[in-house]
Write a protein that holds these residues in place. Structure first.
Motif, short mmCIF file in Angstrom:
data_model
loop_
_atom_site.label_atom_id
_atom_site.label_comp_id
_atom_site.label_asym_id
_atom_site.label_seq_id
_atom_site.Cartn_x
_atom_site.Cartn_y
_atom_site.Cartn_z
N VAL A 1 8.94 -10.50 -11.38
CA VAL A 1 9.63 -11.79 -11.28
C VAL A 1 9.79 -12.41 -12.67
O VAL A 1 10.85 -12.95 -13.01
CB VAL A 1 8.89 -12.76 -10.33
N ARG A 2 8.78 -12.29 -13.51
CA ARG A 2 8.87 -12.82 -14.87
C ARG A 2 10.01 -12.15 -15.63
O ARG A 2 10.78 -12.81 -16.31
CB ARG A 2 7.55 -12.61 -15.61
N ARG A 3 10.13 -10.85 -15.49
CA ARG A 3 11.15 -10.09 -16.23
C ARG A 3 12.57 -10.29 -15.68
O ARG A 3 13.52 -10.33 -16.45
CB ARG A 3 10.83 -8.61 -16.19
N HIS A 4 12.69 -10.36 -14.37
CA HIS A 4 14.02 -10.34 -13.74
C HIS A 4 14.44 -11.67 -13.11
O HIS A 4 15.58 -11.79 -12.68
CB HIS A 4 14.07 -9.25 -12.65
N GLY A 5 13.52 -12.61 -12.99
CA GLY A 5 13.84 -13.88 -12.36
C GLY A 5 13.75 -13.83 -10.83
O GLY A 5 13.90 -14.84 -10.17
N HIS A 6 13.51 -12.65 -10.30
CA HIS A 6 13.31 -12.45 -8.86
C HIS A 6 12.59 -11.10 -8.69
O HIS A 6 12.44 -10.36 -9.65
CB HIS A 6 14.65 -12.44 -8.10
N SER A 7 12.18 -10.79 -7.49
CA SER A 7 11.43 -9.56 -7.27
C SER A 7 12.35 -8.40 -6.90
O SER A 7 12.85 -8.33 -5.79
CB SER A 7 10.38 -9.75 -6.18
N THR A 8 12.54 -7.50 -7.84
CA THR A 8 13.27 -6.27 -7.54
C THR A 8 12.38 -5.35 -6.70
O THR A 8 12.89 -4.52 -5.95
CB THR A 8 13.72 -5.55 -8.82
N ILE A 9 11.08 -5.51 -6.82
CA ILE A 9 10.13 -4.72 -6.02
C ILE A 9 10.33 -5.03 -4.54
O ILE A 9 10.41 -4.11 -3.72
CB ILE A 9 8.68 -4.99 -6.45
N LEU A 10 10.43 -6.29 -4.20
CA LEU A 10 10.64 -6.68 -2.80
C LEU A 10 11.92 -6.07 -2.26
O LEU A 10 11.94 -5.54 -1.14
CB LEU A 10 10.67 -8.20 -2.66
N THR A 11 12.97 -6.10 -3.05
CA THR A 11 14.24 -5.51 -2.63
C THR A 11 14.08 -4.02 -2.36
O THR A 11 14.55 -3.49 -1.34
CB THR A 11 15.32 -5.74 -3.71
N ALA A 12 13.39 -3.31 -3.25
CA ALA A 12 13.18 -1.87 -3.10
C ALA A 12 12.31 -1.55 -1.89
O ALA A 12 12.58 -0.59 -1.15
CB ALA A 12 12.55 -1.29 -4.37
N TYR B 1 0.82 -1.21 0.00
CA TYR B 1 0.00 0.00 0.00
C TYR B 1 0.86 1.26 0.00
O TYR B 1 0.43 2.30 -0.48
CB TYR B 1 -0.95 -0.01 1.19
N CYS B 2 2.06 1.18 0.53
CA CYS B 2 2.93 2.37 0.58
C CYS B 2 3.34 2.82 -0.82
O CYS B 2 3.37 4.01 -1.11
CB CYS B 2 4.19 2.06 1.39
N PHE B 3 3.67 1.84 -1.66
CA PHE B 3 4.21 2.15 -2.98
C PHE B 3 3.30 1.68 -4.11
O PHE B 3 3.68 1.73 -5.27
CB PHE B 3 5.62 1.57 -3.12
N ARG B 4 2.10 1.21 -3.73
CA ARG B 4 1.04 0.86 -4.68
C ARG B 4 1.44 -0.27 -5.63
O ARG B 4 1.13 -0.24 -6.82
CB ARG B 4 0.58 2.08 -5.46
N HIS B 5 2.12 -1.29 -5.12
CA HIS B 5 2.48 -2.45 -5.93
C HIS B 5 1.40 -3.50 -5.81
O HIS B 5 1.00 -3.87 -4.70
CB HIS B 5 3.81 -3.05 -5.48
N SER B 6 0.94 -3.98 -6.95
CA SER B 6 -0.10 -5.01 -6.96
C SER B 6 0.53 -6.40 -7.13
O SER B 6 1.71 -6.54 -7.46
CB SER B 6 -1.06 -4.77 -8.12
#
Length: 60
Positions: free
Chosen positions: A29-40, A16-21
Motif C-alpha cells: 500500500v505504501r508503494r502503490h497507494g492501494h493493495s495490489t496483493i489483495l487484487t492478486a 496463508y495460501c501465498f504467504r503474505h504478511s
C-alpha cells in the motif's frame, strides 16, 4: 502502547495460501497507494488457486 513505527504485527501472516504478511501488505500500500496483493489474491481465489480451508489454522 503500539510500536511508533507502525510495524506492530508485521510478521503476522494474513494470507496463508501465498504467504503474505501484514508487513507485506503495508509495504504494498505504501508503494502503490492501494493493495495490489489483495487484487492478486482475489483473482487467485476466483481461479480456484486459494487453499485457505487447508492452509489457514482456522480453516478460513
Amino acid at each position: 502502547m503500539g510500536n511508533p513505527t507502525g510495524s506492530d504485527g508485521d510478521d503476522e501472516l494474513i494470507c496463508y495460501c501465498f504467504r503474505h504478511s501484514r508487513g507485506d501488505i503495508r509495504e504494498d500500500v505504501r508503494r502503490h497507494g492501494h493493495s495490489t496483493i489483495l487484487t492478486a489474491v482475489r483473482q487467485a481465489h476466483r481461479e480456484g488457486r486459494c487453499r485457505c480451508d487447508t492452509l489457514h489454522p482456522q480453516g478460513r
